[in-house]
Design a protein around this motif. Structure first.
Motif, mmCIF file in Angstrom:
data_model
loop_
_atom_site.group_PDB
_atom_site.id
_atom_site.type_symbol
_atom_site.label_atom_id
_atom_site.label_comp_id
_atom_site.label_asym_id
_atom_site.label_seq_id
_atom_site.Cartn_x
_atom_site.Cartn_y
_atom_site.Cartn_z
ATOM 1 N N TYR A 166 6.933 -19.308 57.999
ATOM 2 C CA TYR A 166 7.441 -19.204 59.313
ATOM 3 C C TYR A 166 9.015 -18.474 59.046
ATOM 4 C CZ TYR A 166 4.800 -23.780 58.533
ATOM 5 O OH TYR A 166 3.649 -24.639 58.288
ATOM 6 N N TYR A 216 12.240 -19.225 61.407
ATOM 7 C CA TYR A 216 13.343 -19.953 62.360
ATOM 8 C C TYR A 216 14.479 -19.484 62.771
ATOM 9 C CZ TYR A 216 10.261 -24.243 61.393
ATOM 10 O OH TYR A 216 9.488 -25.213 61.223
ATOM 11 N N GLN A 267 18.551 -20.499 63.877
ATOM 12 C CA GLN A 267 19.355 -21.466 64.171
ATOM 13 C C GLN A 267 20.785 -21.181 64.582
ATOM 14 O OE1 GLN A 267 20.934 -23.822 60.244
ATOM 15 N NE2 GLN A 267 20.455 -25.575 61.761
ATOM 16 N N PHE A 285 15.996 -18.358 59.208
ATOM 17 C CA PHE A 285 15.545 -19.111 57.967
ATOM 18 C C PHE A 285 14.167 -18.721 57.874
ATOM 19 C CE2 PHE A 285 18.837 -21.675 56.419
ATOM 20 C CZ PHE A 285 19.528 -22.034 57.345
ATOM 21 N N GLN A 330 7.812 -28.258 54.552
ATOM 22 C CA GLN A 330 8.280 -26.994 54.438
ATOM 23 C C GLN A 330 9.265 -26.860 53.454
ATOM 24 O OE1 GLN A 330 8.684 -25.217 58.497
ATOM 25 N NE2 GLN A 330 7.044 -26.686 59.304
ATOM 26 N N PHE A 333 12.275 -24.399 52.829
ATOM 27 C CA PHE A 333 13.031 -23.283 53.652
ATOM 28 C C PHE A 333 13.869 -22.231 52.316
ATOM 29 C CE2 PHE A 333 13.035 -24.273 58.052
ATOM 30 C CZ PHE A 333 12.436 -25.608 57.772
ATOM 31 N N GLY A 334 13.988 -21.135 52.888
ATOM 32 C CA GLY A 334 14.916 -20.177 52.062
ATOM 33 C C GLY A 334 16.206 -20.526 52.365
ATOM 34 N N PRO A 335 17.259 -19.902 51.733
ATOM 35 C CA PRO A 335 18.840 -20.087 51.955
ATOM 36 C C PRO A 335 19.365 -19.232 53.338
ATOM 37 C CG PRO A 335 18.391 -18.106 50.316
ATOM 38 C CD PRO A 335 16.950 -18.486 50.811
#
Lengths: 110, 113
Positions: free
Chosen positions: B33, B35, B37, B90, B102, B104-106
């Motif tokens: 995915y 995203y 933010q 993200f 899920q 998530f990456g940093p």
């Protein structure tokens, strides 16, 4: 589409139990409810997931009433390190839609 | 070993430029995915790929184009960058589908000047 609503912020003290509620009035049959935690400058991290009734793991409990129109994340005996933003996510298991809540900023004080 | 990694971590660029953000996951997951933010911390899904196939494509400008060379990678290319594109992006992955946990990456903080 199951939109979610959460309180913008909450305050509590170390050692207390904190309950954060998420409303999702239009939740669909195939939707799961998931909660994530996010610290500043980091990606969200999975806390707990449920479909109905109660789910408990080593860090939290998730309460889901029979109508599934809301859910409550319960954090027992919080500490300063629990200060973070908590997101409620309603996910269609058919992978067609994912909706994150606006997040609840939880502040824990000594 | 980092489960979901993104590069770069910070990206500062001028309006009108084209830039890419790379994402890799070593979890063996089928779904990835992207995203966005924004400054108000709203987390909005942009795209989702399952085994290199696009399965979620939210209403985002067509200046954003995801590319998945294999199921371990999902890159995000952005053309003609605008001020409003400034945000943290993200990448995430899950084992099978959107309802799964899920990871998530940093994040990549993009600043458009």
């Amino acid at each position: 589409l199951a939109k979610t609503t959460q309180p913008i912020s909450m305050d509590s003290y170390e050692g207390q139990e904190v309950n954060i509620t998420c409303s999702h009035n239009n939740i669909a049959t195939n939707d799961y409810i998931t909660w994530y935690q996010q610290f500043p400058s980091q990606g969200p991290r999975f806390i707990i997931q449920g479909y109905k009734t109660k789910v408990t793991n080593e860090v939290a409990s998730l309460f889901i009433p029979a109508d599934r129109k809301s859910s409550t994340l319960s954090l027992p005996r919080v500490s300063l390190s629990d200060t973070a933003v908590y997101y409620c996510l309603v996910g269609d298991v058919r992978a067609s839609k994912i909706i994150f809540g606006s997040g609840t900023r939880l502040s824990i004080r000594p | 070993d980092t489960a979901v990694s993104q590069t770069p971590k910070y990206l500062v660029t001028q309006m009108g430029n084209d830039k890419s953000i790379k994402c890799e996951q070593n979890l063996g997951h089928d779904t990835m995915y992207w995203y966005k933010q924004d400054s108000k911390k709203f987390l909005k899904i942009m795209f989702s790929y399952n085994n290199k196939e696009l399965i979620i494509n939210e209403t985002v400008p067509n200046r954003f184009s995801p590319k998945s060379p294999d199921k371990a990678h999902l890159n995000l290319h952005i053309n003609s960058l605008e001020l409003g594109d400034s945000a943290v992006y993200f990448c995430a992955s899950s084992q099978y589908r959107a309802g799964d946990t899920q990871y998530f990456g940093p994040g990549t903080r993009l600043t458009v000047l």
